[in-house]
Motif scaffolding. Structure first.
Motif, PDB file in Angstrom:
ATOM      1  N   VAL A  11       0.867  -1.170   0.000  1.00 37.63           N
ATOM      2  CA  VAL A  11       0.000   0.000   0.000  1.00 37.63           C
ATOM      3  C   VAL A  11       0.906   1.222   0.000  1.00 37.63           C
ATOM      4  CG1 VAL A  11      -1.777   1.258   1.260  1.00 37.63           C
ATOM      5  CG2 VAL A  11      -1.780  -1.251   1.256  1.00 37.63           C
ATOM      6  N   VAL A  12       0.783   1.982  -1.064  1.00 35.57           N
ATOM      7  CA  VAL A  12       1.605   3.174  -1.210  1.00 35.57           C
ATOM      8  C   VAL A  12       0.706   4.396  -1.046  1.00 35.57           C
ATOM      9  CG1 VAL A  12       3.107   4.464  -2.768  1.00 35.57           C
ATOM     10  CG2 VAL A  12       3.123   1.956  -2.804  1.00 35.57           C
ATOM     11  N   PRO A  13       1.021   5.243  -0.094  1.00 33.59           N
ATOM     12  CA  PRO A  13       0.203   6.440   0.062  1.00 33.59           C
ATOM     13  C   PRO A  13       0.359   7.356  -1.158  1.00 33.59           C
ATOM     14  CG  PRO A  13       1.920   6.355   1.751  1.00 33.59           C
ATOM     15  CD  PRO A  13       2.069   5.153   0.883  1.00 33.59           C
ATOM     16  N   VAL A  14      -0.741   7.970  -1.556  1.00 40.95           N
ATOM     17  CA  VAL A  14      -0.748   8.877  -2.696  1.00 40.95           C
ATOM     18  C   VAL A  14      -1.370  10.186  -2.240  1.00 40.95           C
ATOM     19  CG1 VAL A  14      -1.668   9.255  -5.009  1.00 40.95           C
ATOM     20  CG2 VAL A  14      -1.001   6.952  -4.304  1.00 40.95           C
ATOM     21  N   LEU A  15      -0.735  11.268  -2.608  1.00 43.52           N
ATOM     22  CA  LEU A  15      -1.274  12.582  -2.295  1.00 43.52           C
ATOM     23  C   LEU A  15      -2.108  13.031  -3.490  1.00 43.52           C
ATOM     24  CD1 LEU A  15      -1.315  14.796  -0.169  1.00 43.52           C
ATOM     25  CD2 LEU A  15       0.715  15.776  -1.236  1.00 43.52           C
ATOM     26  N   VAL A  16      -3.390  13.234  -3.261  1.00 44.91           N
ATOM     27  CA  VAL A  16      -4.296  13.630  -4.325  1.00 44.91           C
ATOM     28  C   VAL A  16      -4.650  15.099  -4.117  1.00 44.91           C
ATOM     29  CG1 VAL A  16      -6.559  13.239  -5.362  1.00 44.91           C
ATOM     30  CG2 VAL A  16      -5.247  11.309  -4.454  1.00 44.91           C
ATOM     31  N   PHE A  17      -4.472  15.882  -5.164  1.00 45.21           N
ATOM     32  CA  PHE A  17      -4.809  17.297  -5.091  1.00 45.21           C
ATOM     33  C   PHE A  17      -6.127  17.548  -5.800  1.00 45.21           C
ATOM     34  CE2 PHE A  17      -0.206  17.442  -4.652  1.00 45.21           C
ATOM     35  CZ  PHE A  17      -0.079  18.284  -3.561  1.00 45.21           C
ATOM     36  N   SER A  18      -6.952  18.331  -5.170  1.00 46.55           N
ATOM     37  CA  SER A  18      -8.141  18.804  -5.861  1.00 46.55           C
ATOM     38  C   SER A  18      -8.097  20.318  -5.804  1.00 46.55           C
ATOM     39  CB  SER A  18      -9.409  18.270  -5.205  1.00 46.55           C
ATOM     40  OG  SER A  18      -9.612  18.865  -3.954  1.00 46.55           O
ATOM     41  N   SER A  19      -8.353  20.923  -6.916  1.00 48.63           N
ATOM     42  CA  SER A  19      -8.344  22.378  -6.936  1.00 48.63           C
ATOM     43  C   SER A  19      -9.763  22.864  -7.130  1.00 48.63           C
ATOM     44  CB  SER A  19      -7.432  22.888  -8.050  1.00 48.63           C
ATOM     45  OG  SER A  19      -7.871  22.405  -9.291  1.00 48.63           O
ATOM     46  N   GLU A  20      -9.976  24.072  -6.695  1.00 41.00           N
ATOM     47  CA  GLU A  20     -11.342  24.537  -6.685  1.00 41.00           C
ATOM     48  C   GLU A  20     -11.406  26.042  -6.853  1.00 41.00           C
ATOM     49  OE1 GLU A  20     -14.474  24.865  -3.154  1.00 41.00           O
ATOM     50  OE2 GLU A  20     -13.777  22.835  -3.547  1.00 41.00           O
ATOM     51  N   CYS A  21     -12.301  26.450  -7.738  1.00 40.05           N
ATOM     52  CA  CYS A  21     -12.682  27.849  -7.869  1.00 40.05           C
ATOM     53  C   CYS A  21     -14.158  27.914  -7.512  1.00 40.05           C
ATOM     54  CB  CYS A  21     -12.488  28.331  -9.299  1.00 40.05           C
ATOM     55  SG  CYS A  21     -10.755  28.479  -9.812  1.00 40.05           S
ATOM     56  N   PRO A  22     -14.603  29.033  -6.981  1.00 46.47           N
ATOM     57  CA  PRO A  22     -16.039  29.160  -6.701  1.00 46.47           C
ATOM     58  C   PRO A  22     -16.857  28.982  -7.981  1.00 46.47           C
ATOM     59  CG  PRO A  22     -14.802  30.974  -5.720  1.00 46.47           C
ATOM     60  CD  PRO A  22     -13.857  30.221  -6.600  1.00 46.47           C
ATOM     61  N   GLY A  23     -18.114  28.609  -7.844  1.00 53.40           N
ATOM     62  CA  GLY A  23     -18.991  28.459  -8.994  1.00 53.40           C
ATOM     63  C   GLY A  23     -19.036  29.738  -9.812  1.00 53.40           C
ATOM     64  N   GLY A  24     -18.924  29.623 -11.127  1.00 54.05           N
ATOM     65  CA  GLY A  24     -18.955  30.784 -12.009  1.00 54.05           C
ATOM     66  C   GLY A  24     -17.598  31.422 -12.231  1.00 54.05           C
ATOM     67  N   TRP A  25     -16.567  30.902 -11.568  1.00 57.75           N
ATOM     68  CA  TRP A  25     -15.206  31.407 -11.746  1.00 57.75           C
ATOM     69  C   TRP A  25     -14.473  30.480 -12.706  1.00 57.75           C
ATOM     70  CZ3 TRP A  25     -12.633  35.117  -8.177  1.00 57.75           C
ATOM     71  CH2 TRP A  25     -13.547  35.787  -7.362  1.00 57.75           C
ATOM     72  N   ILE A  26     -13.477  31.010 -13.406  1.00 63.06           N
ATOM     73  CA  ILE A  26     -12.727  30.255 -14.407  1.00 63.06           C
ATOM     74  C   ILE A  26     -11.330  29.959 -13.867  1.00 63.06           C
ATOM     75  CG2 ILE A  26     -11.790  30.291 -16.748  1.00 63.06           C
ATOM     76  CD1 ILE A  26     -14.026  32.361 -17.402  1.00 63.06           C
ATOM     77  N   PRO A  27     -10.948  28.664 -13.780  1.00 62.08           N
ATOM     78  CA  PRO A  27      -9.590  28.333 -13.320  1.00 62.08           C
ATOM     79  C   PRO A  27      -8.583  28.426 -14.471  1.00 62.08           C
ATOM     80  CG  PRO A  27     -10.865  26.328 -13.629  1.00 62.08           C
ATOM     81  CD  PRO A  27     -11.778  27.473 -13.951  1.00 62.08           C
ATOM     82  N   VAL A  28      -7.468  29.104 -14.210  1.00 63.43           N
ATOM     83  CA  VAL A  28      -6.391  29.214 -15.193  1.00 63.43           C
ATOM     84  C   VAL A  28      -5.060  29.190 -14.455  1.00 63.43           C
ATOM     85  CG1 VAL A  28      -5.328  30.626 -16.997  1.00 63.43           C
ATOM     86  CG2 VAL A  28      -7.808  30.602 -16.763  1.00 63.43           C
ATOM     87  N   GLN A  29      -4.320  28.122 -14.596  1.00 65.91           N
ATOM     88  CA  GLN A  29      -2.968  27.989 -14.048  1.00 65.91           C
ATOM     89  C   GLN A  29      -2.842  28.501 -12.609  1.00 65.91           C
ATOM     90  OE1 GLN A  29      -0.424  29.854 -16.956  1.00 65.91           O
ATOM     91  NE2 GLN A  29      -0.581  28.131 -18.356  1.00 65.91           N
ATOM     92  N   GLY A  30      -3.682  27.975 -11.737  1.00 68.63           N
ATOM     93  CA  GLY A  30      -3.582  28.306 -10.323  1.00 68.63           C
ATOM     94  C   GLY A  30      -4.301  29.567  -9.894  1.00 68.63           C
ATOM     95  N   THR A  31      -4.968  30.228 -10.826  1.00 67.09           N
ATOM     96  CA  THR A  31      -5.717  31.443 -10.519  1.00 67.09           C
ATOM     97  C   THR A  31      -7.164  31.253 -10.942  1.00 67.09           C
ATOM     98  OG1 THR A  31      -3.737  32.797 -10.878  1.00 67.09           O
ATOM     99  CG2 THR A  31      -5.847  33.935 -10.951  1.00 67.09           C
ATOM    100  N   CYS A  32      -8.071  31.798 -10.155  1.00 68.00           N
ATOM    101  CA  CYS A  32      -9.502  31.787 -10.481  1.00 68.00           C
ATOM    102  C   CYS A  32      -9.897  33.196 -10.914  1.00 68.00           C
ATOM    103  CB  CYS A  32     -10.335  31.413  -9.262  1.00 68.00           C
ATOM    104  SG  CYS A  32      -9.963  29.799  -8.565  1.00 68.00           S
TER     105      CYS A  32
END
Length: 157
Positions: A11-32
């Motif tokens: 069992v290998v631990p895995v770090l899972v990232f989830s990114s999130e912008c508020p609804g109606g916002w556009i995600p672009v390279q780490g910026t909403c």
């Protein structure tokens, strides 16, 4: 006698990232980014952005300007949008509002800036293909907010 097979399950631990912008916002390279459909004064637009942990957009590069200009065109044609650039502190010394540092590059439209003491806030203009213009801060315009994209790390395993 048959040879036995030994299976080892690791069992290998895995770090899972989830990114999130508020609804109606556009995600672009780490910026909403949020493109308003309503109009506000520059100050009220800034307050609106702050209520989301954001600021009026502060385009730093030609790629930022190109993205914002493209989105302005995509949202129903040319329009003007407030950005976080001003010369309210010192006339004709335009700075990014959040850091009070001089703006990068020269993205001014024809004959801009031209407002002198009466026009101290900056729009990115869809009419001038993403060029800047200084206008009266008390006029109402659409606006663009930006904030860092929220990133949550989750350790699975």
């Amino acid at each position: 006698m048959r040879p036995r097979t030994l299976w080892i399950l690791a069992v290998v631990p895995v770090l899972v990232f989830s990114s999130e912008c508020p609804g109606g916002w556009i995600p672009v390279q780490g910026t909403c980014y949020y493109f308003s459909r309503t109009t506000e004064t520059w100050s009220d637009a800034s307050t609106f952005c702050q209520s989301f942990g954001a600021k009026l957009a502060e385009p730093q590069t030609s790629a930022d300007i190109a993205f914002l200009s493209g989105e302005i065109q995509a949202f129903g044609g040319p329009s003007d949008y407030w950005v976080g650039i001003t010369d309210l502190m010192v006339e004709n010394q335009f700075v990014y509002d959040s850091s009070i540092t001089p703006i990068h590059g020269h993205n001014w439209g024809p004959n801009e800036p031209n407002g002198h003491r009466g026009e101290n806030c900056v729009i990115i203009s869809g009419y001038f293909h993403g060029k800047y213009a200084d206008v009266d801060c008390h006029s109402t315009r659409k606006f663009i907010c930006e904030r860092v994209e929220k990133v949550d790390g989750l350790l699975v395993g």
